[in-house]
Design an enzyme around this catalytic site. Structure first.
Site, PDB file in Angstrom:
ATOM      1  N   HIS A 163       0.827  -1.226   0.000  1.00 33.34           N
ATOM      2  CA  HIS A 163       0.000   0.000   0.000  1.00 33.34           C
ATOM      3  C   HIS A 163       0.856   1.269   0.000  1.00 33.34           C
ATOM      4  CE1 HIS A 163      -4.041  -1.737   0.273  1.00 33.34           C
ATOM      5  NE2 HIS A 163      -3.463  -2.702   0.965  1.00 33.34           N
ATOM      6  N   SER A 178     -11.170 -17.836 -22.895  1.00 37.36           N
ATOM      7  CA  SER A 178     -10.467 -18.043 -21.623  1.00 37.36           C
ATOM      8  C   SER A 178     -10.678 -19.463 -21.139  1.00 37.36           C
ATOM      9  CB  SER A 178     -10.987 -17.057 -20.572  1.00 37.36           C
ATOM     10  OG  SER A 178     -10.683 -17.546 -19.282  1.00 37.36           O
ATOM     11  N   ASP A 196       2.098  -3.924  -9.402  1.00 33.41           N
ATOM     12  CA  ASP A 196       1.841  -5.260  -9.950  1.00 33.41           C
ATOM     13  C   ASP A 196       2.200  -5.321 -11.437  1.00 33.41           C
ATOM     14  OD1 ASP A 196       0.828  -5.467  -7.436  1.00 33.41           O
ATOM     15  OD2 ASP A 196      -1.257  -5.692  -8.038  1.00 33.41           O
TER      16      ASP A 196
HETATM   17  C1  GLA Z   1      -2.830  -4.397  -5.032  1.00 36.39           C
HETATM   18  C2  GLA Z   1      -2.592  -3.258  -6.015  1.00 36.39           C
HETATM   19  C3  GLA Z   1      -1.172  -2.710  -5.920  1.00 36.39           C
HETATM   20  C4  GLA Z   1      -0.789  -2.398  -4.483  1.00 36.39           C
HETATM   21  C5  GLA Z   1      -1.146  -3.568  -3.567  1.00 36.39           C
HETATM   22  C6  GLA Z   1      -0.924  -3.231  -2.119  1.00 36.39           C
HETATM   23  O1  GLA Z   1      -2.057  -5.512  -5.388  1.00 36.39           O
HETATM   24  O2  GLA Z   1      -2.817  -3.701  -7.336  1.00 36.39           O
HETATM   25  O3  GLA Z   1      -1.048  -1.571  -6.733  1.00 36.39           O
HETATM   26  O4  GLA Z   1      -1.381  -1.211  -4.046  1.00 36.39           O
HETATM   27  O5  GLA Z   1      -2.489  -3.985  -3.722  1.00 36.39           O
HETATM   28  O6  GLA Z   1       0.419  -3.011  -1.868  1.00 36.39           O
END
Ligand code: GLA
Length: 382
Positions: A32, A65, A168
């Site tokens: 976060h 899919s 991510d």
């Molecule tokens: C999800 C979001 C990321 C990040 C995480 C928490 O995976 O996609 O961008 O904020 O939560 O770290």
């Protein structure tokens, strides 16, 4: 898997596909913090989404899919969300053309993979990153990996409704085998941090509680952090994000800020510091020190950021008392998904057995357990 989807693609669409592998991610520290312009420490993993893709002679994307056992066709100029996994495809198709110009044709697409959906390993970011990369290759669009990561993020924001950060997508696209990525989510500077501990394992334990980012508390947390920055700006006008506030500065205004907002800000400021400290400890080979930071992150996510849940807390508490475990914490957005555990190799099998049986006993659910390798990011497979 690759052979299977190549054959399946041939059977379904009658031509040869390009195959792309797009990994999910783990995150060792820095939760976060990405949407707060902070630091993260993820790595790409050996669980992936596979895409088989080829041009067609229409103006449509025709997708199948395997996971959802479902097909979906849409015109390449579609700009409205549909629902579920389809929105990732619509969004990426839309933003890529917005940035690189209209595609010369549609595409046929087959999707498969082994990233557990809802497990917090970012299957959705892998899908966006892999699909964007595939289109970029197929039509020679010349987009950089960073631009593709941003397109994935825009898709999450505007086609899915999850106000995610960039971690991510970045991890999926920039992963490097045997290395974590220390990413500065403000400047987007990054450095590979070798994660070379052959006598240790990264083990994920899946609570099997599905986390839903959209419509969940995730967007609320983001707003609370922004509210914190807005308030702190009254005292520190140059502050742009929580990155610009020290813990001392925050504490000076503890009475001026609503308690929940204060707790969120405190967690984020301390978590940024933990990422930097954690990288130093990794470079020194100090895994016990690094693991202690993981436990502290969990405490912060549990009590200050309040994104954990009973199942995650239980797994971390169990791990804390098991032999060979250096560190454990919830991973990803929270409210379910997996814990990430750093376990010595000789204790790994015992750890898996014990954590499985104690979780089964407490929650009457069998957790899935995955031992992770840190692998390369998105790539084409020959
Ligand atoms: C999800 C979001 C990321 C990040 C995480 C928490 O995976 O996609 O961008 O904020 O939560 O770290």
């Amino acid at each position: 898997m690759i052979k299977k989807i190549r054959e399946q693609f041939r059977d379904r669409f009658g031509k040869e596909p390009l195959i792309i592998a797009a990994p999910g991610r783990v995150n060792l520290l820095g939760e976060h913090t990405d949407y707060n312009q902070g630091f993260v420490l993820p790595g790409a993993i050996d669980k992936r989404i596979y895409l088989a893709i080829a041009r067609n002679d229409s103006r449509s994307v025709n997708a199948w899919s395997n996971d959802f056992n479902e097909s979906f066709s849409f015109p390449i100029d579609m700009a409205q969300p549909d629902k579920g996994w389809k929105n990732y495809l619509i969004g990426v198709t839309h933003y890529l053309q917005q940035q690189a110009g209209p595609f010369v044709s549609g595409v046929d697409l087959l999707i498969d993979g082994d990233i557990p959906v809802g497990g917090g390993m970012s299957s959705s970011a892998a899908l966006c990153s892999g699909y964007g990369f595939a289109l970029n290759e197929l039509f020679s669009l010349g987009r950089s990996r960073l631009e593709l990561a941003r397109i994935g993020q825009l898709t999450e924001h505007h086609f899915v409704g999850a106000m995610v950060g960039i971690m991510d997508q970045f991890a999926s696209l920039y992963g490097k085998a045997g290395n974590l990525i220390r990413l500065d989510c403000r400047s987007m500077d990054y450095e590979y941090i070798p994660f070379d501990f052959p006598d240790h394992r990264i083990i994920l334990v899946n609570t099997m509680v599905k986390h839903e980012l959209a419509g969940s508390e995730y967007n609320v947390r983001r707003q609370q952090c922004e509210a914190g920055v807005l308030k702190l700006k009254e005292y520190y006008p140059n502050a742009v994000s929580l990155r610009d506030i020290s813990i001392g500065q925050l504490e000076r205004h503890i009475m001026d800020i609503p308690d929940a907002i204060y707790q969120r800000c405190k967690y984020v400021i301390e978590e940024n510091a933990r990422v930097l400290q954690g990288c130093v400890l990794l470079e020194r080979g100090d895994l016990p020190g690094f693991g202690a930071l993981m436990y502290r992150t969990h405490e912060g996510l549990r009590h200050e950021y309040e994104v954990s849940c009973a199942a995650l807390d239980f797994l971390v508490e169990q791990a804390r008392n098991m032999a060979g475990v250096k560190g454990a914490r919830m991973m990803g957005g929270g409210f379910g998904g997996c814990t990430i555990n750093l376990v010595s190799q000789e204790a790994a099998e015992q750890f898996k057995r014990d954590i499985c049986s104690s979780y089964e006993e407490a929650f009457q659910v069998t957790p899935e357990i995955y031992q992770m390798q840190i692998e390369d990011g998105v790539k084409a497979i020959n």
